[in-house]
Each structure stands twice: as C-alpha cells, then as structure tokens.
Scaffold this active site. Structure first.
Site, PDB file in Angstrom:
ATOM      1  N   PHE A   1       0.867  -1.183   0.000  1.00  0.00           N
ATOM      2  CA  PHE A   1       0.000   0.000   0.000  1.00  0.00           C
ATOM      3  C   PHE A   1       0.902   1.231   0.000  1.00  0.00           C
ATOM      4  CE2 PHE A   1      -4.649   0.446   1.444  1.00  0.00           C
ATOM      5  CZ  PHE A   1      -5.094  -0.575   0.616  1.00  0.00           C
TER       6      PHE A   1
ATOM      7  N   GLN B   1      -8.075  13.671   5.805  1.00  0.00           N
ATOM      8  CA  GLN B   1      -7.528  12.949   4.653  1.00  0.00           C
ATOM      9  C   GLN B   1      -8.519  12.901   3.498  1.00  0.00           C
ATOM     10  OE1 GLN B   1      -6.605   8.475   4.639  1.00  0.00           O
ATOM     11  NE2 GLN B   1      -4.608   9.456   4.556  1.00  0.00           N
TER      12      GLN B   1
ATOM     13  N   HIS C   1      -8.969  11.017   0.316  1.00  0.00           N
ATOM     14  CA  HIS C   1      -8.454   9.834  -0.378  1.00  0.00           C
ATOM     15  C   HIS C   1      -8.411  10.150  -1.866  1.00  0.00           C
ATOM     16  CE1 HIS C   1      -8.103   5.723  -1.811  1.00  0.00           C
ATOM     17  NE2 HIS C   1      -7.996   5.285  -0.575  1.00  0.00           N
TER      18      HIS C   1
ATOM     19  N   LEU D   1     -15.723   4.939  -2.121  1.00  0.00           N
ATOM     20  CA  LEU D   1     -14.294   4.629  -2.184  1.00  0.00           C
ATOM     21  C   LEU D   1     -13.927   3.640  -3.279  1.00  0.00           C
ATOM     22  CD1 LEU D   1     -11.736   5.425  -0.507  1.00  0.00           C
ATOM     23  CD2 LEU D   1     -11.843   3.102   0.384  1.00  0.00           C
TER      24      LEU D   1
ATOM     25  N   GLU E   1      -7.461   1.640  -2.243  1.00  0.00           N
ATOM     26  CA  GLU E   1      -6.055   1.786  -2.611  1.00  0.00           C
ATOM     27  C   GLU E   1      -5.467   0.448  -3.059  1.00  0.00           C
ATOM     28  OE1 GLU E   1      -3.950   4.204   0.155  1.00  0.00           O
ATOM     29  OE2 GLU E   1      -2.017   3.370  -0.376  1.00  0.00           O
TER      30      GLU E   1
ATOM     31  N   ARG F   1      -1.141   9.105   0.212  1.00  0.00           N
ATOM     32  CA  ARG F   1      -2.469   9.556  -0.225  1.00  0.00           C
ATOM     33  C   ARG F   1      -2.559  11.058  -0.420  1.00  0.00           C
ATOM     34  NH1 ARG F   1      -6.437   5.721   3.483  1.00  0.00           N
ATOM     35  NH2 ARG F   1      -5.978   3.864   2.287  1.00  0.00           N
TER      36      ARG F   1
ATOM     37  N   HIS G   1     -12.181  11.193   3.360  1.00  0.00           N
ATOM     38  CA  HIS G   1     -12.105   9.782   3.731  1.00  0.00           C
ATOM     39  C   HIS G   1     -11.869   9.536   5.212  1.00  0.00           C
ATOM     40  CE1 HIS G   1     -11.422   5.555   3.140  1.00  0.00           C
ATOM     41  NE2 HIS G   1     -10.171   5.615   3.565  1.00  0.00           N
TER      42      HIS G   1
ATOM     43  N   ARG H   1      -2.477   9.697   7.356  1.00  0.00           N
ATOM     44  CA  ARG H   1      -2.489   8.270   7.711  1.00  0.00           C
ATOM     45  C   ARG H   1      -2.121   7.413   6.508  1.00  0.00           C
ATOM     46  NH1 ARG H   1      -6.243   3.932   7.123  1.00  0.00           N
ATOM     47  NH2 ARG H   1      -7.784   5.307   6.191  1.00  0.00           N
TER      48      ARG H   1
HETATM   49  C1  LIG Z   1     -14.808   2.598   2.330  1.00  0.00           C
HETATM   50  C2  LIG Z   1     -13.713   2.583   3.356  1.00  0.00           C
HETATM   51  C3  LIG Z   1     -12.665   1.693   3.222  1.00  0.00           C
HETATM   52  C4  LIG Z   1     -11.645   1.649   4.176  1.00  0.00           C
HETATM   53  N1  LIG Z   1     -10.635   0.745   4.037  1.00  0.00           N
HETATM   54  C5  LIG Z   1      -9.672   0.670   4.996  1.00  0.00           C
HETATM   55  C6  LIG Z   1      -8.638  -0.322   4.917  1.00  0.00           C
HETATM   56  O1  LIG Z   1      -8.595  -1.143   4.016  1.00  0.00           O
HETATM   57  N2  LIG Z   1      -7.700  -0.331   5.895  1.00  0.00           N
HETATM   58  C7  LIG Z   1      -7.697   0.540   6.936  1.00  0.00           C
HETATM   59  O2  LIG Z   1      -6.814   0.475   7.790  1.00  0.00           O
HETATM   60  N3  LIG Z   1      -8.678   1.486   7.028  1.00  0.00           N
HETATM   61  C8  LIG Z   1      -9.667   1.563   6.103  1.00  0.00           C
HETATM   62  N4  LIG Z   1     -10.658   2.505   6.216  1.00  0.00           N
HETATM   63  C9  LIG Z   1     -10.721   3.321   7.427  1.00  0.00           C
HETATM   64  C10 LIG Z   1     -11.295   2.488   8.560  1.00  0.00           C
HETATM   65  O3  LIG Z   1     -12.280   1.625   8.074  1.00  0.00           O
HETATM   66  C11 LIG Z   1     -11.918   3.355   9.651  1.00  0.00           C
HETATM   67  O4  LIG Z   1     -11.032   4.367  10.011  1.00  0.00           O
HETATM   68  C12 LIG Z   1     -12.229   2.495  10.856  1.00  0.00           C
HETATM   69  O5  LIG Z   1     -13.061   1.422  10.502  1.00  0.00           O
HETATM   70  C13 LIG Z   1     -12.869   3.277  11.985  1.00  0.00           C
HETATM   71  O6  LIG Z   1     -13.204   2.367  12.995  1.00  0.00           O
HETATM   72  P1  LIG Z   1     -13.795   2.866  14.373  1.00  0.00           P
HETATM   73  O7  LIG Z   1     -13.961   1.661  15.219  1.00  0.00           O
HETATM   74  O8  LIG Z   1     -12.982   3.983  14.893  1.00  0.00           O
HETATM   75  O9  LIG Z   1     -15.206   3.459  13.961  1.00  0.00           O
HETATM   76  P2  LIG Z   1     -16.501   2.788  13.135  1.00  0.00           P
HETATM   77  O10 LIG Z   1     -16.118   1.479  12.610  1.00  0.00           O
HETATM   78  O11 LIG Z   1     -17.014   3.781  12.259  1.00  0.00           O
HETATM   79  O12 LIG Z   1     -17.501   2.619  14.297  1.00  0.00           O
HETATM   80  C14 LIG Z   1     -18.153   3.759  14.840  1.00  0.00           C
HETATM   81  C15 LIG Z   1     -19.250   3.258  15.741  1.00  0.00           C
HETATM   82  O13 LIG Z   1     -19.712   4.338  16.539  1.00  0.00           O
HETATM   83  C16 LIG Z   1     -21.124   4.332  16.541  1.00  0.00           C
HETATM   84  N5  LIG Z   1     -21.562   5.691  16.850  1.00  0.00           N
HETATM   85  C17 LIG Z   1     -21.189   6.841  16.242  1.00  0.00           C
HETATM   86  N6  LIG Z   1     -21.783   7.890  16.858  1.00  0.00           N
HETATM   87  C18 LIG Z   1     -22.520   7.376  17.877  1.00  0.00           C
HETATM   88  C19 LIG Z   1     -23.364   7.947  18.855  1.00  0.00           C
HETATM   89  N7  LIG Z   1     -23.570   9.260  18.941  1.00  0.00           N
HETATM   90  N8  LIG Z   1     -23.999   7.128  19.714  1.00  0.00           N
HETATM   91  C20 LIG Z   1     -23.832   5.776  19.647  1.00  0.00           C
HETATM   92  N9  LIG Z   1     -23.021   5.192  18.742  1.00  0.00           N
HETATM   93  C21 LIG Z   1     -22.391   5.983  17.868  1.00  0.00           C
HETATM   94  C22 LIG Z   1     -21.513   3.812  15.178  1.00  0.00           C
HETATM   95  O14 LIG Z   1     -22.821   3.334  15.186  1.00  0.00           O
HETATM   96  C23 LIG Z   1     -20.463   2.708  15.022  1.00  0.00           C
HETATM   97  O15 LIG Z   1     -20.896   1.552  15.699  1.00  0.00           O
HETATM   98  C24 LIG Z   1     -11.677   2.547   5.260  1.00  0.00           C
HETATM   99  C25 LIG Z   1     -12.721   3.450   5.382  1.00  0.00           C
HETATM  100  C26 LIG Z   1     -13.734   3.477   4.442  1.00  0.00           C
HETATM  101  C27 LIG Z   1     -14.826   4.472   4.581  1.00  0.00           C
END
Ligand SMILES: Cc1cc2nc3c(=O)[nH]c(=O)nc-3n(C[C@H](O)[C@H](O)[C@H](O)COP(=O)(O)OP(=O)(O)OC[C@H]3O[C@@H](n4cnc5c(N)ncnc54)[C@H](O)[C@@H]3O)c2cc1C
Length: 604
Positions: free
Chosen positions: A121, A234, A236, A250, A253, A314, A379, A414
């Site tokens: 990557f 970021q 993307h 998306l 990458e 990126r 992103h 990132r």
């Molecule tokens: C399309 C896409 C592809 C990606 N691919 C990659 C990859 O290949 N590799 C990589 O490292 N990263 C990737 N990323 C980035 C990565 O997926 C995210 O940064 C990561 O999943 C975030 O995880 P998290 O646990 O912090 O939040 P999330 O997985 O978003 O979880 C957030 C949680 O908080 C809850 N929530 C939010 N607000 C509230 C509230 N007020 N009350 C109650 N619950 C709430 C939501 O319901 C959810 O359950 C990608 C992102 C996207 C969008």
C-alpha cells in the site's frame, strides 16, 4: 421530562466498530461489566466497509520487514507530528493483534505456504497489509463481534448518545435515545470509552457513511476534553466520480496496490512528475521497472524493482489528481483514469472482487476491460480527541477514546491499512485501561438530574418548535461551505470566511425545527448529528487557519512550504473556553526517545 431507565455498567463503550468492539472485548476479559452502544445495527459500523487490509509487520511476504520500518513509515507518512509512543506501540503490537484475530477465527488470504498474505500500500516500504480480498473489514468485524457477544458484552443497538454526563471528578456516564422509539436512555459508568469514528459527513463528497458525524469528537469537546490535529483531514485520492448518486464512494487503494496505473485525459502517467524529490529514490525509475514490480507481486515473488509512482502517499496522490483536473487534463466526469485492465481478468476479479462488482453494478464499467474514473473524496480524520498514547485516557478523568475518533498515531497523514491496526492495538489498550479505572471505583456513579433534564429538553426542542428551518437545508449549506473553503487546498481568506459562515450556520441550527414523531425520524436524528458536525467543522477551520504551512494532508496555497522551524514540533489543540467559545493553540508534539529518533535516520 420523559421517564427513562438508567443502565449501570463498569465500562460503557460508545461505538461498535473495530475500536469499540476490541475495547469491549478487552474490558470484559479483564472482568468488567461492559455495555456497548451503537447508533446503527451491530455489524454495520464503518469498519465493515474497510477494504484493502490491516497493516502489520509480519514479514510474511518481505522477510526484511520489521516494527522499526513500520514505525518509520508511519512517522514519515505523518510528517513527524505523530505521537511517537503511539507509533511505536502500534508498530510493535500490530502483528500480535492480527495473529490473535486469526486465532479467533478470521480467515485471511494466504501465501502459497499457508501464512497470512500481505499486500503493498502507499507509503509502506514493504508489502504489509494482511487482507481478505478487498473485504477485510467485513472479516474483522465478524470475528470481533462474535467474540464480544460470546463473552457476554451487553449490546444496545440503534441507540444514539447525545451527551456525556459529568461530575466534579470527570465523566460519569452518558445520555441518549433509542432511534427506534425516540425514547431517552441513560448509562451510569465508572469508565466511558468513545469509539465513534470520523467526521466525513461534514463534506458532500465522502467515502463515509451517514454515521460519521463527529459525535464522539463533539461529545468529548463539550465534556471538556481537548481535540488535536483537526486540520488534518484525509482526502483519499480515489473515489468514484460517476454516476452522481455514488460520487465519493471509495475505490480502494488496493487497486493501486495491485498495480493500478493513473493516467490523465492525454494518456500520460502523471504520477511520475508529482513524486517528492526527497522520496524519489524509493520509487521505480521507469514504466519497465514499475511493471517488473507488479509482475513479481502478482506471482508472489520478491524483486529488486522499486514500487510504482501510484503508491506515493495519499495526500500526494490526491493533490496530483486535483491538479491534473484543475489544469484541464481530467476525464469526462471530472476525475482521472485508473487502469488495472492490463492484468489478467481472473486475477483482477480474485484480488478485487468488490471493486469489480461496484463498478459493474453502479457505473456499468467492467474494470477488467477498461479504466475506472476516479477523483479525491473525503475519507479519514487524522485529528480527534487527545489521548494518552499508552492508555487512551483523554484529558477528562473517566473518559477514554480509541480508533478514528482519537488522534495522535497518524500525525498529518495516515497510511492505508494503519487504521485497522490502530483499532486493534489501541482498542485493546484502551479497554484494559478503562477496566482498570473502573475497578478502582466502588459504586456506579450518581448522574446529575439537572444535566439529564437539560439533555432531555434539548432532545425535545426541535420537535416542539412551531417554526424553524429545515435541517437538511442547513446540512447542505454546511457541506457546501466546507467543500468550497476548507477542502484540499486552503488559504487564509477562505478559512476566515468559513469561520464566519459556520457561525451563521450555527445560529440557524439553534432554531431548527423537526417535523413528525420520535420513532425512526431521520430528520430529527440529523439535528443532533448536525450540531456535532458544526463543532468539528469549526475546529477544522480554526486549526487549518492557525497552521501557516503545508504539511501532510493540510495544504495552504498561501504557505506552500513545510515550515519545520516553526511547526514541526507542534500539534494544534482545540478546547472549549469558559464562555463557550472555541480556542485553538499550538501544543508541543510528545517527546521522542533517542532510540526512536535513531530509527528515523536522516528523515526530515
Ligand atoms: C470505504 C472505506 C474503506 C476503508 N478501508 C480501509 C482499509 O482497508 N484499511 C484501513 O486500515 N482502514 C480503512 N478505512 C478506514 C477504517 O475503516 C476506519 O477508520 C475504521 O473502521 C474506523 O473504525 P472505528 O472503530 O474507529 O469506527 P466505526 O467502525 O465507524 O464505528 C463507529 C461506531 O460508533 C457508533 N456511533 C457513532 N456515533 C454514535 C453515537 N452518537 N452514539 C452511539 N453510537 C455511535 C456507530 O454506530 C459505530 O458503531 C476505510 C474506510 C472506508 C470508509
């Protein structure tokens, strides 16, 4: 005030993505009684959308890889304003967290000799991303979710938290409502973990889902916590640009990781001319060398060829595409071309099944036969809640944060794959620290009724107003302001204008009216999310105005150079002043040990 129940827990985790689930598992394993809240269904968090993979220096494809090289890549990608302790812990612990996922049932793609396969990557020196085709997040969330449920974590689904309840000694729990009924609910918790993800919905063109409305950043800010690095959003480089309904979606990458080539409308492979001079030697010299690298990769062989120019970081690729389009060399729908069709069709379908289906279904493009059209999309948020690099503790006692909502690991930019590993490493650390904190408290905390009443009244207010503005109109204007004035390239006059416009939007938001009832009412739900988006947008604009240089994802046209003398030692810190106004100031980047500094060599 509407009647509601208060649920006591040792540890309350808000957010059920990778970070929240991993924190809940660790806290539960440590013996805490854990409640896990998410505003959509369990399993639908943003993590499930992750495609390309999880970065960990396992050394399965490139034996020369090590935590030291991963640390260095992360710091270099983040332009040295990362928290070095977090970058070290992340690099050293990610391999164990990935192996642990495998022990818990995750099935990764394999090397010919049966070990976890790793793909290259942007910005990673070696192939480092453990992956499951381009559906890595799905496998990760499935595994973590099974484990959390099996351990007995209590889950509250479709429940939105709108306020943290505080006391003299810090955070005591949270208040929110069920999205299904609109009825309020409260949680009394000895320790609270925020794991609510990012802020993408502040912009119109984004790869993020509706859930990314900056709730956690805003809840923490209101409770007195500091936010840092908010200027580093970021963009993307590759989102879909066509058709309009899917703009921003998306394009992983992994397409470039597997050999995808970027070309402009004149057919030029333009990334050659955008490689930064100081990194030039890390990339192939010619098309032929880049092709040798791709061939070796597809056959799982080591090679002395260097990686293609498309695998620059990126921030750099996004600026390059933006510039090509702006200077008139864009594709018909305002992007550039990304081509992987020169590789065998079966290989493309096997390595990128979701991309194949996504373009076929949504744009009627067969990516095994022709190029995709792509352009930058909002992103990921590098900035967020300031945390202690070891424990995930915020600056408010009893409050912890992990995952995208927290800041520090990624600095100014990132690297792909470093988010999923961030969730695992710091989710686990934060869950353990929250459980430990909870174990020092005897009773579930008492929740201040005045705060609960205030939160309940704020919930009811938009429905009770006889007049007021439509929430969707304000959201549209917010996204337009952020895209026009606080996008990929920024200048002081635009940022000043953005801060003015955001103040006007907040006035309009204070008088917003929601129609209909409380049950499953998306307009009413959006009112609270929009308030959070206004807070994080102001933090982004103010931090971007303060940083008078260009670094990583933050590009100032009026300060195009990186000003190390003035800024390399500083993060931007945002806090709420006693009068309710937002303050921003530079604060020192956490110190780095001589040993870690030595790993960076001559990097600048
Ligand atoms: C399309 C896409 C592809 C990606 N691919 C990659 C990859 O290949 N590799 C990589 O490292 N990263 C990737 N990323 C980035 C990565 O997926 C995210 O940064 C990561 O999943 C975030 O995880 P998290 O646990 O912090 O939040 P999330 O997985 O978003 O979880 C957030 C949680 O908080 C809850 N929530 C939010 N607000 C509230 C509230 N007020 N009350 C109650 N619950 C709430 C939501 O319901 C959810 O359950 C990608 C992102 C996207 C969008």
């Amino acid at each position: 005030m509407a009647a509601f129940k208060t649920h006591p827990h040792d540890v309350l985790v808000i957010g059920a993505g990778g970070a929240g689930l991993r924190a809940a598992i660790e806290a539960k394993t440590a013996g805490a009684d854990v409640g896990l809240v998410c505003k959509s269904l369990l399993g639908k968090a943003h993590t499930v959308m992750a495609e390309g993979g999880v970065a960990a220096a396992l050394g399965h494809v490139a034996p020369a890889d090590s935590w030291q090289v991963h640390f260095r890549d992360t710091m270099v990608g983040g332009k040295l304003v990362n928290n070095p302790t977090m970058a070290r812990l992340h690099a050293t612990e990610a391999p164990d967290r990935v192996r642990e996922l495998e022990e818990w049932g995750a099935i990764f793609d394999r090397t010919p000799d049966g070990r976890i396969l790793q793909r290259p990557f942007g910005g990673h020196t070696y192939p480092r991303l453990a992956h499951v085709g381009d559906r890595t997040g799905l496998e990760m969330i499935r595994t973590l979710q099974d484990r959390a449920v099996a351990l007995g974590v209590q889950v509250y689904m479709e429940c939105t938290i709108t306020r943290l309840v505080t006391g003299t000694e810090g955070v005591r729990g949270a208040f929110g409502y069920w999205r299904t009924t609109g009825q309020p609910i409260a949680f009394a918790a000895k320790a609270t973990v925020l794991a609510t993800g990012g802020i993408g919905r502040a912009y119109e063109v984004t790869s993020n889902s509706w859930e990314y409305s900056g709730d956690g950043q805003s809840l923490a800010y209101e409770a007195g916590a500091e936010l840092i690095d908010m200027e580093f959003v970021q963009f993307h480089p590759t989102g879909m640009v066509w058709p309009p309904g899917v703009r921003g979606l998306l394009v992983t990458e992994a397409v470039r990781g597997e050999g995808g080539i970027l070309r402009n409308a004149k057919g030029e492979r333009f990334m050659w001319k955008y490689l930064p001079d100081e990194r030039r030697t890390e990339y192939a010299e010619t098309d032929e060398e880049a092709a040798r690298w791709v061939t070796a990769l597809s056959k799982g062989r080591e090679t002395d060829a260097r990686r293609p120019p498309e695998l620059s970081t990126r921030d750099n690729v996004a600026r390059a595409i933006y510039t090509e389009v702006k200077e008139g060399r864009g594709s018909p729908h305002g992007g550039v071309f990304l081509d992987i069709s020169y590789l065998p069709a079966e290989h493309v379908k096997r390595k990128l099944p979701s991309m194949y289906e996504q373009f076929k279904e949504l744009a009627d493009v067969d990516i095994t036969r022709g190029p995709m059209e792509v352009g930058p999309t909002t992103h990921y948020m590098m900035g967020g809640i300031r945390v202690d690099g070891v424990s995930g503790a915020t600056t408010v006692p009893g409050l912890y944060a992990a995952g995208e909502v927290a800041a520090g690991l990624h600095g100014a930019n990132r690297l792909g794959g470093n988010s999923l590993s961030d969730l695992l490493v710091f989710g686990a650390r934060t869950g353990a620290a929250a459980a430990l904190h909870a174990s020092t408290q005897d009773e579930p905390p008492y929740l201040d009724p005045v705060q609960l009443e205030g939160a309940s009244a704020a919930l009811a207010a938009p429905l009770e107003r006889a007049e007021g503005e439509d929430v969707y109109a304000i959201q549209r204007d917010l996204q337009e302001t952020m895209g026009r004035l606080v996008g990929i390239f920024r200048v002081e006059a635009d940022l000043d204008e953005a801060i003015r416009e955001l103040a006007e939007l907040r006035k309009r938001w204070q008088a917003v009216r929601a129609t209909g009832g409380r049950a499953y009412n998306p307009g009413w739900n959006l009112v609270f999310e929009l308030g959070n988006l206004l807070t994080v947008s102001e933090a982004i604009a103010r931090s971007a105005r303060q940083r008078t240089e260009s670094r990583g994802a933050h590009s100032r046209l009026d300060h195009p150079g990186t000003d190390d003398a003035k800024w390399s030692g500083y993060n931007s810190a945002v806090a709420r002043a006693a009068d309710g106004s937002m303050t921003v100031r530079p604060t020192p980047v956490p110190a780095m040990s001589d040993e870690l500094r030595g790993l960076l060599g001559s990097v600048h």
